[in-house]
Design an enzyme around this catalytic site. Sequence first.
Site, short mmCIF file in Angstrom:
data_model
loop_
_atom_site.label_atom_id
_atom_site.label_comp_id
_atom_site.label_asym_id
_atom_site.label_seq_id
_atom_site.Cartn_x
_atom_site.Cartn_y
_atom_site.Cartn_z
N CYS A 165 25.38 71.74 42.32
CA CYS A 165 26.33 72.57 41.58
C CYS A 165 25.67 73.70 40.80
O CYS A 165 26.25 74.78 40.66
CB CYS A 165 27.19 71.70 40.68
SG CYS A 165 28.32 70.68 41.65
N ASP A 212 28.56 70.50 34.58
CA ASP A 212 28.84 69.13 35.07
C ASP A 212 28.03 68.02 34.41
O ASP A 212 27.62 67.05 35.07
CB ASP A 212 28.63 69.05 36.60
CG ASP A 212 29.56 69.97 37.37
OD1 ASP A 212 30.37 70.66 36.72
OD2 ASP A 212 29.46 70.01 38.61
N LYS A 262 36.59 72.27 37.81
CA LYS A 262 36.37 72.88 39.12
C LYS A 262 36.46 71.82 40.23
O LYS A 262 35.92 70.73 40.08
CB LYS A 262 35.01 73.59 39.15
CG LYS A 262 33.81 72.67 38.97
CD LYS A 262 32.55 73.49 38.80
CE LYS A 262 31.28 72.69 38.77
NZ LYS A 262 30.95 71.92 39.96
C1 C5J Z 1 26.98 68.38 41.13
C2 C5J Z 1 27.13 66.90 43.03
N1 C5J Z 1 27.51 68.57 39.94
N2 C5J Z 1 25.81 66.74 43.12
N3 C5J Z 1 27.69 67.63 42.03
O1 C5J Z 1 25.88 68.80 41.42
O2 C5J Z 1 27.86 66.36 43.84
#
Ligand code: C5J
Length: 223
Positions: A162, A24, A129
């Site tokens: 995540c 991400d 995802k």
């Molecule tokens: C991730 C989030 N990628 N913090 N998403 O950690 O909402």
Amino acid sequence: MREISAEPYAFRFSPERTALLVIDMQRDFLEPGGFGAALGNDVALLRSAIAPTRALLAAARKADLFVMHTREGHRPDLADLPPAKRRRGNLAQGIGDLGPMGRILVRGEPGHEIIAELAPAPGEPVIDKPGKGAFFATDLDAILKHRGIESLLVAGVTTEVCVHTTIREANDRGYECLVVTDCVASYLPKLHEAALAMIAAQGGIFGWLAPSESVIGALGGTR
Ligand code: C5J
């Protein structure tokens, strides 16, 4: 087999059976005007992970490691967005709403893209995802299993959300996970530290921790 000096003890891996998973690293999390900022966070806190992750990616590519990337986001029609996730936070501008980088956390929008510094190279699979964990509602497990991958080197954001969710999912599916400590980051430094501690506690209940310098050294590169 190669070895990385790690916590709580040395991490042994075979490069042919190891993948680098970058989670991400999207504009929506790392740049102003995206989802991270909508939640009230200072996105600058995540940017410390960019330079070490760039070096790690270069070393992994040089060592011919299998590299994969993930992106959190939803279909433009939001059909895969659970109403509970959309409601969470009572945000003035939330998932699906129009922000400075397009609709927040929506596939195809500029904010959903991986930041230019860490752009996937041709041939590196990108997993889209809808959840926090990269195994939920994706073909990640199938792709890793078909390549014979048993170990994951993990980078990305955010450490306690995540990254952690994905590592927990990976553990339950039988993967050995090493978190590259300077290649993960959080808006909340205390939670970052706690999340890392949880990985290596109790004999490495979720896996191993090592800085990029040690990982890059074991991959045969220099920083
Ligand atoms: C991730 C989030 N990628 N913090 N998403 O950690 O909402």
